[in-house]
Scaffold this active site. Structure first.
Site, PDB file in Angstrom:
ATOM      1  N   ASP A   1      14.451   1.084  11.023  1.00 32.24           N
ATOM      2  CA  ASP A   1      13.339   0.465  11.728  1.00 32.24           C
ATOM      3  C   ASP A   1      12.572   1.534  12.515  1.00 32.24           C
ATOM      4  O   ASP A   1      13.194   2.385  13.157  1.00 32.24           O
ATOM      5  CB  ASP A   1      13.915  -0.576  12.703  1.00 32.24           C
ATOM      6  CG  ASP A   1      12.865  -1.560  13.124  1.00 32.24           C
ATOM      7  OD1 ASP A   1      12.962  -2.727  12.707  1.00 32.24           O
ATOM      8  OD2 ASP A   1      11.932  -1.158  13.854  1.00 32.24           O
TER       9      ASP A   1
ATOM     10  N   GLY B   1       8.785  -5.383   2.582  1.00 34.88           N
ATOM     11  CA  GLY B   1       8.770  -4.488   1.416  1.00 34.88           C
ATOM     12  C   GLY B   1      10.035  -4.663   0.597  1.00 34.88           C
ATOM     13  O   GLY B   1      10.981  -5.332   1.018  1.00 34.88           O
TER      14      GLY B   1
ATOM     15  N   TYR C   1      -1.958 -10.243  15.754  1.00 34.28           N
ATOM     16  CA  TYR C   1      -1.931  -9.117  14.806  1.00 34.28           C
ATOM     17  C   TYR C   1      -3.044  -8.123  15.134  1.00 34.28           C
ATOM     18  O   TYR C   1      -2.814  -6.914  15.232  1.00 34.28           O
ATOM     19  CB  TYR C   1      -2.105  -9.642  13.377  1.00 34.28           C
ATOM     20  CG  TYR C   1      -2.353  -8.560  12.345  1.00 34.28           C
ATOM     21  CD1 TYR C   1      -1.322  -7.713  11.943  1.00 34.28           C
ATOM     22  CD2 TYR C   1      -3.615  -8.370  11.780  1.00 34.28           C
ATOM     23  CE1 TYR C   1      -1.543  -6.711  11.001  1.00 34.28           C
ATOM     24  CE2 TYR C   1      -3.847  -7.379  10.837  1.00 34.28           C
ATOM     25  CZ  TYR C   1      -2.804  -6.553  10.459  1.00 34.28           C
ATOM     26  OH  TYR C   1      -3.033  -5.549   9.524  1.00 34.28           O
TER      27      TYR C   1
ATOM     28  N   SER D   1       0.765  -9.570   8.786  1.00 35.75           N
ATOM     29  CA  SER D   1       0.167 -10.871   8.496  1.00 35.75           C
ATOM     30  C   SER D   1      -0.432 -11.518   9.749  1.00 35.75           C
ATOM     31  O   SER D   1       0.242 -11.626  10.783  1.00 35.75           O
ATOM     32  CB  SER D   1       1.243 -11.790   7.917  1.00 35.75           C
ATOM     33  OG  SER D   1       0.906 -13.136   8.132  1.00 35.75           O
TER      34      SER D   1
ATOM     35  N   ILE E   1       0.845  -1.205   0.000  1.00 34.89           N
ATOM     36  CA  ILE E   1       0.000   0.000   0.000  1.00 34.89           C
ATOM     37  C   ILE E   1       0.881   1.257   0.000  1.00 34.89           C
ATOM     38  O   ILE E   1       0.621   2.228  -0.720  1.00 34.89           O
ATOM     39  CB  ILE E   1      -0.959   0.018   1.217  1.00 34.89           C
ATOM     40  CG1 ILE E   1      -1.830  -1.248   1.218  1.00 34.89           C
ATOM     41  CG2 ILE E   1      -1.835   1.266   1.196  1.00 34.89           C
ATOM     42  CD1 ILE E   1      -2.686  -1.433   2.476  1.00 34.89           C
TER      43      ILE E   1
ATOM     44  N   SER F   1      -6.556  -1.622  11.160  1.00 33.12           N
ATOM     45  CA  SER F   1      -7.086  -2.811  10.492  1.00 33.12           C
ATOM     46  C   SER F   1      -8.463  -3.212  10.998  1.00 33.12           C
ATOM     47  O   SER F   1      -8.759  -3.151  12.197  1.00 33.12           O
ATOM     48  CB  SER F   1      -6.133  -3.983  10.700  1.00 33.12           C
ATOM     49  OG  SER F   1      -6.723  -5.168  10.205  1.00 33.12           O
TER      50      SER F   1
HETATM   51  P1  NAD Z   1       3.363  -4.738   3.460  1.00 33.80           P
HETATM   52  O1  NAD Z   1       3.920  -5.851   4.268  1.00 33.80           O
HETATM   53  O2  NAD Z   1       3.432  -4.805   1.974  1.00 33.80           O
HETATM   54  O3  NAD Z   1       3.996  -3.353   3.921  1.00 33.80           O
HETATM   55  C1  NAD Z   1       4.504  -3.114   5.210  1.00 33.80           C
HETATM   56  C2  NAD Z   1       5.814  -2.373   5.044  1.00 33.80           C
HETATM   57  O4  NAD Z   1       6.337  -2.035   6.331  1.00 33.80           O
HETATM   58  C3  NAD Z   1       6.900  -3.219   4.352  1.00 33.80           C
HETATM   59  O5  NAD Z   1       7.535  -2.449   3.350  1.00 33.80           O
HETATM   60  C4  NAD Z   1       7.856  -3.588   5.484  1.00 33.80           C
HETATM   61  O6  NAD Z   1       9.171  -3.802   5.018  1.00 33.80           O
HETATM   62  C5  NAD Z   1       7.714  -2.376   6.399  1.00 33.80           C
HETATM   63  N1  NAD Z   1       8.029  -2.635   7.801  1.00 33.80           N
HETATM   64  C6  NAD Z   1       7.556  -3.646   8.582  1.00 33.80           C
HETATM   65  N2  NAD Z   1       8.036  -3.531   9.834  1.00 33.80           N
HETATM   66  C7  NAD Z   1       8.817  -2.408   9.846  1.00 33.80           C
HETATM   67  C8  NAD Z   1       9.579  -1.759  10.851  1.00 33.80           C
HETATM   68  N3  NAD Z   1       9.645  -2.257  12.087  1.00 33.80           N
HETATM   69  N4  NAD Z   1      10.263  -0.636  10.521  1.00 33.80           N
HETATM   70  C9  NAD Z   1      10.225  -0.138   9.258  1.00 33.80           C
HETATM   71  N5  NAD Z   1       9.512  -0.721   8.260  1.00 33.80           N
HETATM   72  C10 NAD Z   1       8.817  -1.837   8.555  1.00 33.80           C
HETATM   73  O7  NAD Z   1       1.847  -4.582   3.950  1.00 33.80           O
HETATM   74  P2  NAD Z   1       0.641  -3.695   3.384  1.00 33.80           P
HETATM   75  O8  NAD Z   1      -0.420  -4.638   2.980  1.00 33.80           O
HETATM   76  O9  NAD Z   1       1.111  -2.664   2.428  1.00 33.80           O
HETATM   77  O10 NAD Z   1       0.150  -3.006   4.742  1.00 33.80           O
HETATM   78  C11 NAD Z   1       0.421  -1.652   5.058  1.00 33.80           C
HETATM   79  C12 NAD Z   1      -0.309  -1.300   6.335  1.00 33.80           C
HETATM   80  O11 NAD Z   1      -1.712  -1.446   6.176  1.00 33.80           O
HETATM   81  C13 NAD Z   1       0.072  -2.169   7.544  1.00 33.80           C
HETATM   82  O12 NAD Z   1       0.129  -1.340   8.680  1.00 33.80           O
HETATM   83  C14 NAD Z   1      -1.087  -3.134   7.654  1.00 33.80           C
HETATM   84  O13 NAD Z   1      -1.263  -3.587   8.996  1.00 33.80           O
HETATM   85  C15 NAD Z   1      -2.234  -2.260   7.210  1.00 33.80           C
HETATM   86  N6  NAD Z   1      -3.365  -3.034   6.694  1.00 33.80           N
HETATM   87  C16 NAD Z   1      -3.250  -3.694   5.498  1.00 33.80           C
HETATM   88  C17 NAD Z   1      -4.338  -4.400   5.023  1.00 33.80           C
HETATM   89  C18 NAD Z   1      -4.286  -5.150   3.693  1.00 33.80           C
HETATM   90  O14 NAD Z   1      -5.291  -5.732   3.330  1.00 33.80           O
HETATM   91  N7  NAD Z   1      -3.189  -5.137   2.962  1.00 33.80           N
HETATM   92  C19 NAD Z   1      -5.530  -4.473   5.773  1.00 33.80           C
HETATM   93  C20 NAD Z   1      -5.585  -3.804   6.985  1.00 33.80           C
HETATM   94  C21 NAD Z   1      -4.503  -3.067   7.425  1.00 33.80           C
END
Ligand code: NAD
Length: 318
Positions: free
Chosen positions: A55, A37, A143, A80, A13, A119
């Site tokens: 981080d 990512g 989660y 996840s 996202i 979420s």
């Molecule tokens: P994603 O895993 O593709 O993106 C998460 C990003 O955060 C990755 O680039 C990862 O490398 C980075 N990251 C993780 N831990 C980190 C840390 N400690 N420090 C720095 N970077 C870190 O997931 P996404 O689907 O793009 O989700 C983005 C956000 O949206 C998340 O917060 C997720 O909980 C939330 N969300 C997503 C969904 C969905 O359906 N995809 C639904 C509800 C909520």
């Protein structure tokens, strides 16, 4: 134009949000530790952004990245459900402690607004549909607990310190660049990547579970609206399409697009998974003027086109 910090900007996202913010003329700084990512997600815009590998749980990195930012879009998380069931401490550290450290950094840096990607997992499996923000939460997985705890921290920072925050409770977001390779891949990329190769999709459960699947452009739009909205103070709003579709129906639609007749392989339900989900969108509309712009069928068609192109690019090495 202002400086925006996007945590998790190299993720699914986040990489869409980064492009939209650049298109609107903002300066963009990304903080990402590349745990899920990939720099490749930002390849064509790499020259236009400041990309910090670090981080959110590192106080120095958080402070350095928040400095000078007008808006923080906080997307970084261990995103996840099944992985959080296996590694609950990791989920708590990234999603709760990481968010808290970033909130402190944002407050100390004088950030104007903090937009948190929350979420729908917070609702759990309560039978009432649609889910309304005032319902008591019932998180079912580590989660879900971690994402909800971080929401509380966001609201708390508004009330206690006056930092303007909003939590966008995304329902299931899907679209280009959502990673199908992970063992914890979300349903749509997992189905599509197998079905494009002529393999049967795997469904955990009977496939009649339903979700409010929402195309990624809608989540991006919600973030931009949240940046622009008049004064905010710890609000929590659902972001979705407001329509519900079963996993079996999605497989049927993908078959239709691909001209295939692949039947799902049904596996046992995974712990922490919820049965049905559907969002009420009134609060999002009232608070930030959000309405879904791309509905499910259109979003699925766009995603399929992207996954097919990407499979061709991989096959030809281009
Ligand atoms: P994603 O895993 O593709 O993106 C998460 C990003 O955060 C990755 O680039 C990862 O490398 C980075 N990251 C993780 N831990 C980190 C840390 N400690 N420090 C720095 N970077 C870190 O997931 P996404 O689907 O793009 O989700 C983005 C956000 O949206 C998340 O917060 C997720 O909980 C939330 N969300 C997503 C969904 C969905 O359906 N995809 C639904 C509800 C909520």
């Amino acid at each position: 134009m202002s400086l925006c910090l996007v945590t998790g900007g190299a993720g699914f996202i986040g990489s869409h949000l980064v492009r939209r913010l650049l298109a609107e003329g903002h300066a963009v700084r990304v903080l990402d530790n590349f745990s899920t990512g990939h720099a490749a997600n930002l390849a064509e815009v790499a020259g236009d952004i400041e990309l910090v590998e670090g981080d959110i749980g590192d106080e120095h990195a958080a402070a350095r990245c928040a400095s000078g930012a007008d808006t923080v879009f906080h997307l970084a998380a261990r995103a996840s459900v099944p992985r959080s069931v296996e590694f609950p401490v990791e989920a708590n550290h990234a999603n709760v402690t990481g968010t808290l450290i970033l909130l402190v950094a944002a407050r100390e840096a004088g950030v104007r607004r903090f937009v948190y990607s929350a979420s729908s997992a917070a609702y759990g499996d309560t039978p009432t549909l649609p889910k309304v923000e005032s319902m008591p939460p019932q998180p079912l997985s580590p989660y879900a607990v971690s994402k909800l705890a971080a929401e509380y921290y966001c609201s708390c920072f508004s009330h206690v310190y006056g930092l303007e925050t909003i939590s966008l409770r995304y329902f299931n977001i899907f679209g280009p660049r959502q990673d199908p390779r992970s063992a914890y891949a979300a349903a749509i990329p997992a189905f599509v990547s197998r079905m494009i190769r002529g393999e049967r999709p795997v469904i955990y459960g009977d496939g009649e579970q339903s979700r409010d699947f929402c195309y990624v452009d809608n989540a991006v739009e919600a973030n931009v609206l949240a940046m622009r909205a008049p004064r905010l103070s710890g609000e929590v709003v659902n972001i979705a399409c407001g329509e519900r579709i079963t996993l079996n129906a999605i497989v049927a639609l993908i078959n239709q697009h691909l001209g295939s007749r692949l039947t799902p392989v049904y596996e046992p339900v995974r712990p922490g998974d919820v049965r049905h989900s559907l969002a009420a969108l009134d609060a999002a509309q009232r608070t930030i003027g959000y309405r879904p712009g791309v509905m499910f069928a259109e979003g699925l068609a766009r995603s399929l086109a992207w996954y097919r192109d990407s499979a061709t690019r991989q096959a030809t090495g281009s």
